[in-house]
Scaffold this active site. Structure first.
Site, mmCIF file in Angstrom:
data_model
loop_
_atom_site.group_PDB
_atom_site.id
_atom_site.type_symbol
_atom_site.label_atom_id
_atom_site.label_comp_id
_atom_site.label_asym_id
_atom_site.label_seq_id
_atom_site.Cartn_x
_atom_site.Cartn_y
_atom_site.Cartn_z
ATOM 1 C CG ASP A 1 1.537 16.050 11.539
ATOM 2 O OD1 ASP A 1 2.393 14.787 11.896
ATOM 3 O OD2 ASP A 1 1.073 16.000 10.629
ATOM 4 C CE1 TYR B 1 4.703 9.016 8.600
ATOM 5 C CE2 TYR B 1 4.206 11.479 8.067
ATOM 6 C CZ TYR B 1 3.851 10.341 8.641
ATOM 7 O OH TYR B 1 2.962 10.258 9.412
ATOM 8 C CG ASP C 1 -1.670 1.082 1.349
ATOM 9 O OD1 ASP C 1 -1.755 2.264 0.298
ATOM 10 O OD2 ASP C 1 -2.710 1.301 2.350
ATOM 11 C CG HIS D 1 -4.750 12.498 10.779
ATOM 12 N ND1 HIS D 1 -5.015 13.677 10.527
ATOM 13 C CD2 HIS D 1 -3.040 12.152 10.464
ATOM 14 C CE1 HIS D 1 -3.814 14.112 9.888
ATOM 15 N NE2 HIS D 1 -2.923 13.246 9.871
HETATM 16 N N1 Q9C Z 1 0.039 12.317 -0.607
HETATM 17 C C1 Q9C Z 1 0.465 11.607 9.935
HETATM 18 O O1 Q9C Z 1 1.352 12.329 9.393
HETATM 19 N N2 Q9C Z 1 -1.731 10.116 2.976
HETATM 20 N N3 Q9C Z 1 -0.412 10.900 9.136
HETATM 21 C C2 Q9C Z 1 -1.832 11.332 2.407
HETATM 22 C C3 Q9C Z 1 -1.118 12.574 0.424
HETATM 23 C C4 Q9C Z 1 -2.057 9.845 4.531
HETATM 24 C C5 Q9C Z 1 -0.371 11.355 7.698
HETATM 25 C C6 Q9C Z 1 -1.589 11.136 0.929
HETATM 26 C C7 Q9C Z 1 -0.921 10.903 5.319
HETATM 27 C C8 Q9C Z 1 -1.190 10.690 6.751
HETATM 28 C C9 Q9C Z 1 0.215 11.358 11.172
HETATM 29 ZN ZN ZN Z 2 1.415 14.230 9.413
#
Ligand code: Q9C
Ligand code: ZN
Length: 700
Positions: A204, A337, A52, A167
């Site tokens: 964030d 990330y 995924d 979230h």
């Molecule tokens: N390119 C946190 O940082 N994907 N969650 C979005 C857009 C979900 C992020 C795709 C990102 C979740 C905690």
């Molecule tokens: Zn985030």
């Protein structure tokens, strides 16, 4: 002043300071209270079990490599390392429904296929057989941290957790988040510690809609979030993330959304939002606890955020929050990330919590137009709810409902970056040079009577430097009423301390002088006689007589608050005055601090700050401490404080402020500036904003 400088007592003070100093040199505690670090490698057990691409970035190494870097830097070892606990179902149900908790609990025994099927019911989520215990541990770690801070076991701290939380909602996992760590912690602080005002700062790069929804009606939780928004085209693409969504019912005004409508935001954009949006509201709110949803996908190199804030920016963001809530700050990991950036940003956050001086902020101190547009909009949306913004008179730039695509107005948004397009070498450079270690000692040139005080370890000035000819002449000219033989103590000792700061033997210091005006002039000239610093900020408070004929080639910036009115001609971008006694009253001063003093200071990027507190300058002790703390941000902690005949407890308070001890009290209750004073501050900022772009709060 006579007899105030006797050698014997001075020596006594020195030896006790030296003793205290030895313990400190090796393993310096972070102020008297300590910093907690909560981490458990078991939270690295959850991982994605199927293909995924959307979830592939949320990897166990986020935690393990960050922790490894903290150890490598020696930061983890300086913290009080607390064990995690697993949150109870009762804890989880402070925010989540029992039905949802049962669903997540059920994942422990599911097959890979069943986990995958369940995950598809939610947006950007994966499950693993360890998800339930890990997510409970993430909540438990956060609660441990909050308990440790609220019971006074530590002063502040950070929890490194997975999965993230902001979230997740009452009945749903979302965006890698399972249980809402920070929302549960806020609810816990309210219900079980009886707190009435909690500030949540969500830096964030995604909107923490889970936290927003949990508290949208609740005036006891002020939720601030900035997030990549791009006019609702960026995930989670919610209308409720825009600046005009401010909370509901009694919670109106307690949700603060700052949408970023361009990628590539830099340090100056982040700091501007803190100075012009978050800090005024936070000071007015006067929180008892600050929770940070500390996601580092807002940092440079992150593939999700695509922003450009460098690691030291997070030191500054942390630093700007520490004066709140007596320093009771709990940072809880959310996203992030790009592993190198994540680890480095966490290091700088923790280093700041530990009380280290913040490194200078890199980059042009100029916010981009898109950021200014967001600042203008959010300030306009909140002006009805906050006294500190009531003087706001520009409305929003665009109404969100009518905004469609590009307006045709050329916006100076920073160019977009990705992690692939040639950025890697630059990034490696930014991330590999560890912040230059600064000498952390402080120095004191104070009267002997200060030996009765409880002072932090410091170098003491027993001898003054011999005065230069021009300094003797200055003394004779300006202070002829004082006998010449006192000049050495009055002028020589502060100048000796200044020399030590200029030659980097100490980072900062406090000097007491019976004649601060003369000492200030001498200090300015002496500083300019050195090659470095190339930029000196001199902030004077109260009515001081400082002639401005410095011939300094633009090396100095003079900023006076509360002095006499000067003719129009005496004003310039490098000689700024907010005149009148009212300027040092609490409401006006706090407004001036966030909207004028700090933006100018961040814009000037001084290498040294000289703060002069004039006799009877009218500032509350707490405000002087606040100024002392905050002005260390723009100059990497390099500061000389000059005081004229201060009350001794003030010397003690300011010495501790120099070494980063939390403020002893909260800043409240909030007294707003009078409309006349607010207008005076606003007018001055307007006059100066061409020269000092960090003063800008609107695009118009
Ligand atoms: N390119 C946190 O940082 N994907 N969650 C979005 C857009 C979900 C992020 C795709 C990102 C979740 C905690
Ligand atoms: Zn985030």
């Amino acid at each position: 002043m006579q007899g105030g400088w006797e050698a014997s007592r001075s020596r006594r003070l020195r030896s006790s300071a030296a003793r205290a100093g030895t313990g400190m040199a090796k393993n310096r505690p972070s102020g008297p209270q300590g910093t907690a670090l909560i981490y458990d490698k078991d939270m690295a057990r959850v991982r994605l079990l199927w293909d995924d691409p959307e979830c592939a970035i949320e990897v166990p190494e986020r935690l393990t490599s960050t922790y490894a870097r903290l150890c490598h830097r020696g930061l983890a070892q300086r913290c009080v390392q607390l064990p995690v606990r697993e949150a109870t179902e009762e804890d989880l149900e402070l925010v989540h429904s029992p039905e949802y908790v049962a669903v997540v609990k059920g994942t422990q025994t599911m097959s890979r296929e069943q986990l995958h099927t369940l995950a598809q019911q939610y947006d950007a989520v994966y499950f693993h057989p360890s998800t339930f215990p890990c997510a409970r541990m993430a909540v438990g770690a956060t609660l441990q941290l909050v308990d440790a801070v609220l019971t006074g076991a530590v002063g502040n701290g950070m929890a490194l957790v997975r999965p993230p939380g902001h979230h997740s909602q009452r009945d749903a996992a979302n965006g890698f988040c399972v249980f809402n760590n920070v929302a549960i912690a806020a609810e816990h602080a309210k219900r079980r510690h009886g707190l009435q005002r909690i500030l949540i700062v969500d830096w964030d790069i995604h909107h923490g809609q889970g936290i927003q929804r949990a508290f949208e009606n609740d005036p006891s939780v002020l939720y601030f979030s900035w997030h990549r928004y791009e006019h609702q085209t960026f995930w989670p693409r919610l209308r409720e993330s825009d600046y005009d969504v401010v909370g509901q019912g009694p919670g109106r005004g307690f949700t603060v959304n700052v949408p970023w409508n361009k990628v590539g935001m830099r340090n100056a954009d982040y700091v501007s939002v803190f100075l012009h949006v978050l800090l005024p509201l936070a000071i007015e709110f006067d929180p008892e606890l600050v929770l940070v949803s500390a996601g580092y996908d807002s940092g440079i190199g992150d593939p999700e955020g695509e922003m450009k804030a460098t690691p030291e920016c997070f030191a500054h963001l942390t630093f700007l929050l520490l004066p709140l809530a007596r320093g009771r700050l709990c940072a809880v990991l959310e996203g992030g990330y790009y592993l190198q950036s994540l680890a480095e940003c966490v290091c700088l956050t923790l280093q700041t919590l530990l009380g280290d001086p913040v490194p200078a902020l890199s980059g042009e101190p100029v916010p981009c137009l898109s950021a200014l547009e967001s600042i203008q909009n959010v300030r306009a949306a909140h002006a009805p709810h906050w006294a500190s913004l009531r003087h706001e008179n520009s409305g929003p730039v665009l109404t969100p409902s009518t905004w469609q695509g590009d307006t045709g107005t050329p916006l100076l948004g920073a160019p977009s970056i990705g992690t692939t397009d040639g950025l890697k070498p630059l990034l490696d450079k930014v991330l590999s040079c560890p912040s230059r270690s600064l000498c952390t000692g402080i120095g004191l040139a104070v009267p002997d009577s200060a030996s009765s005080l409880n002072l932090p370890p410091a170098l003491l000035q027993e001898k003054g430097v011999p005065l230069r000819q021009e300094e003797e002449a200055l003394w004779a000219r300006l202070d002829s009423a004082f006998p010449q033989d006192q000049a050495l103590a009055a002028l020589g000792k502060p100048l000796a301390l200044l020399d030590e700061i200029l030659t980097r033997q100490v980072r900062a210091g406090i000097a007491v002088s019976p004649t601060v005006s003369t000492t200030t002039v001498a200090a300015l000239h002496r500083t300019l006689s050195f090659e470095a610093p190339s930029r000196l900020l001199c902030v004077t408070l109260g009515d001081l007589d400082i002639p401005e004929d410095l011939r300094d080639d633009g090396r100095t910036l003079l900023l006076n608050i509360g002095g006499k009115e000067q003719p129009e001609a005496a004003r310039s971008p490098t000689c700024i005055r907010l005149a009148g006694r009212e300027a040092t009253e609490p409401g006006t001063f706090l407004l001036a601090l966030t909207s004028l003093i700090l933006p100018v200071a961040y814009g000037f990027r001084p290498e040294l700050v000289l703060v002069v507190l004039g006799p009877g300058c009218g500032l509350r002790s707490l405000d002087m401490e606040l100024l002392t703390r905050l002005l260390q941000g723009p100059a990497g902690g390099r500061m000389l404080l000059l005081l004229q005949n201060p009350e001794l407890p003030l010397v003690e308070a300011l010495a501790w402020a120099l070494v980063g001890r939390p403020l002893p009290g909260t800043l409240g209750p909030f007294l707003p500036a009078s409309p006349e004073q607010a207008l005076a501050v606003k007018r001055l900022c307007r006059q100066l904003r061409q020269d000092w772009p960090m003063l800008q709060v609107s695009v118009t």
